[in-house]
Design a protein around this motif. Structure first.
Motif, short mmCIF file in Angstrom:
data_model
loop_
_atom_site.label_atom_id
_atom_site.label_comp_id
_atom_site.label_asym_id
_atom_site.label_seq_id
_atom_site.Cartn_x
_atom_site.Cartn_y
_atom_site.Cartn_z
N UNK A 184 39.26 19.69 39.95
CA UNK A 184 40.39 18.95 39.37
C UNK A 184 39.84 18.01 38.30
N UNK A 185 39.31 18.59 37.23
CA UNK A 185 38.72 17.82 36.14
C UNK A 185 38.85 18.66 34.88
N UNK A 186 38.68 18.01 33.72
CA UNK A 186 38.81 18.75 32.46
C UNK A 186 37.57 19.61 32.20
N UNK A 187 37.68 20.54 31.27
CA UNK A 187 36.53 21.39 30.90
C UNK A 187 35.40 20.51 30.37
N UNK A 188 35.73 19.45 29.63
CA UNK A 188 34.70 18.56 29.06
C UNK A 188 33.92 17.88 30.18
N UNK A 189 34.62 17.46 31.23
CA UNK A 189 33.94 16.81 32.37
C UNK A 189 33.07 17.84 33.11
N UNK A 190 33.58 19.04 33.28
CA UNK A 190 32.77 20.09 33.93
C UNK A 190 31.50 20.34 33.12
N UNK A 237 28.45 27.01 33.49
CA UNK A 237 27.22 26.88 34.30
C UNK A 237 27.54 26.14 35.60
N UNK A 238 28.31 25.06 35.48
CA UNK A 238 28.67 24.26 36.67
C UNK A 238 29.55 25.07 37.62
N UNK A 239 30.47 25.87 37.06
CA UNK A 239 31.34 26.69 37.91
C UNK A 239 30.56 27.84 38.55
N UNK A 240 29.68 28.46 37.79
CA UNK A 240 28.88 29.57 38.34
C UNK A 240 28.00 29.09 39.49
N UNK A 241 27.44 27.90 39.33
CA UNK A 241 26.59 27.36 40.42
C UNK A 241 27.45 27.17 41.67
N UNK A 242 28.67 26.68 41.49
CA UNK A 242 29.56 26.52 42.65
C UNK A 242 29.86 27.87 43.29
#
Ligand code: 13P
Ligand code: SF4
Length: 304
Positions: A116-122, A295-300
């Protein structure tokens, strides 16, 4: 469903087929939207669907960060959100600049951002998490210090399960904070045989009163297998439509009928039809940000 709604639903399904579009719906969507979706789920389940779909177009019935996540994971697809104004206020409680400054203050910390955050924060984060995997994601990090943004209540919930220093951001969900402990206590008095299930975005005093703390997808799975035939549900009330439909013999009571997310309710059958007819509004993330956020989503996704 009215006659008009059912003819709109038929036209939506016809157009979705013609355009090779998949319709994803979050569990908080209005019942008629849930009913026409190809997949219904929580943030994690829908991210997985978005990452693996072979459709050309994804129609995301949810809020903006969810459609953005789909676009980050599937950049070659057209991602449509039927109402561009359907945002998540919690996602807007932190900016990439503020996160950048916080990280500078804690150089040894790893940054976990709630989806629940923006793409920029991710893009500024090391790894993402959802309510379904937050504890697992935090445990997976080697670092002792964890910057956790933007939800302070999910951060507090996770802190109870890990031997780590959690540095929370002061964000929260305006819908879940409407559920007060006295609401849960009142429902328990009215339904003493009921099990209490709540979402981890609830405040700590509400979580204290719960038998189970689960993501919305977790609640759906739990409701099917639980021995209880009555449940008090501490989350956005849209979930009760699915719970009741899938468990017609069980009874579900909202912990608070004030827990309504107005943004989730901005999506309607009309708007889904217009989105498919006009192929807009489209959600697209600038490539530089997308690559970092992915990258952050793939790690999750690799953790869960
Ligand atoms: P879930 O991922 O549990 O569905 O939660 C999403 C959300 O926005 C909760 O308010
Ligand atoms: Fe955001 Fe809360 Fe709505 Fe979920 S319920 S989309 S966290 S405002």
């Amino acid at each position: 469903m009215s006659k008009l709604d059912s003819s709109i639903a038929v036209e939506i399904r016809r157009l979705a087929k013609k355009k090779n579009a998949v319709i994803l719906s979050h569990n908080y969507q209005p019942g008629e939207v849930q009913n026409i979706a190809d997949y219904l789920g929580d943030s994690l389940e829908l991210s997985r669907q978005a990452a693996k779909t072979s459709a050309d177009t994804i129609v995301f019935c949810g809020v903006h960060f969810m459609a953005e996540t789909a676009s980050i994971l599937s950049p070659d697809k057209i991602v449509l959100i039927p109402d561009k104004k359907a945002g998540c206020p919690m996602a807007n409680m932190i900016s990439a600049e503020r996160l950048h400054s916080l990280r500078a203050k804690h150089p040894k910390a790893t940054v976990v951002s709630y989806v629940n955050s923006t793409a920029e924060v991710k893009a500024e984060s090391d790894i993402c998490c959802t309510s379904a995997n937050a504890v697992r994601v935090v445990k997976s990090r080697e670092e002792k210090d964890i910057i956790f943004v933007p939800d302070k209540y999910l951060a507090a919930y996770v802190a109870g399960f890990v031997e780590k220093e959690i540095i929370p951001w002061n964000g929260f969900c305006p819908t879940h904070v409407k559920i007060l402990p006295e609401h849960v206590t009142r429902q328990k008095e009215l339904h003493p045989e009921a099990e209490v299930i709540v979402h981890p975005e609830c405040t700590p005093p509400v979580i204290e009163l719960a038998d189970e703390v689960l993501s919305t997808g977790g609640m759906c799975k739990h409701a099917k297998k639980s021995a209880f035939s009555e449940m008090i549900v501490g989350t956005e009330i849209g979930l009760l439509y699915r719970l009741r439909k899938e468990n017609p013999k069980k009874k579900f009571y909202p912990a608070s009928d004030k827990a309504i997310c107005p943004n989730m309710k901005k999506i309607s059958l009309d708007k889904i039809l217009w989105a498919l007819q006009d192929m807009k509004p489209e959600v697209k993330v600038p490539e530089e940000i997308r690559v970092q956020a992915k990258k952050a989503l793939d790690r999750m996704l690799a953790v869960s």
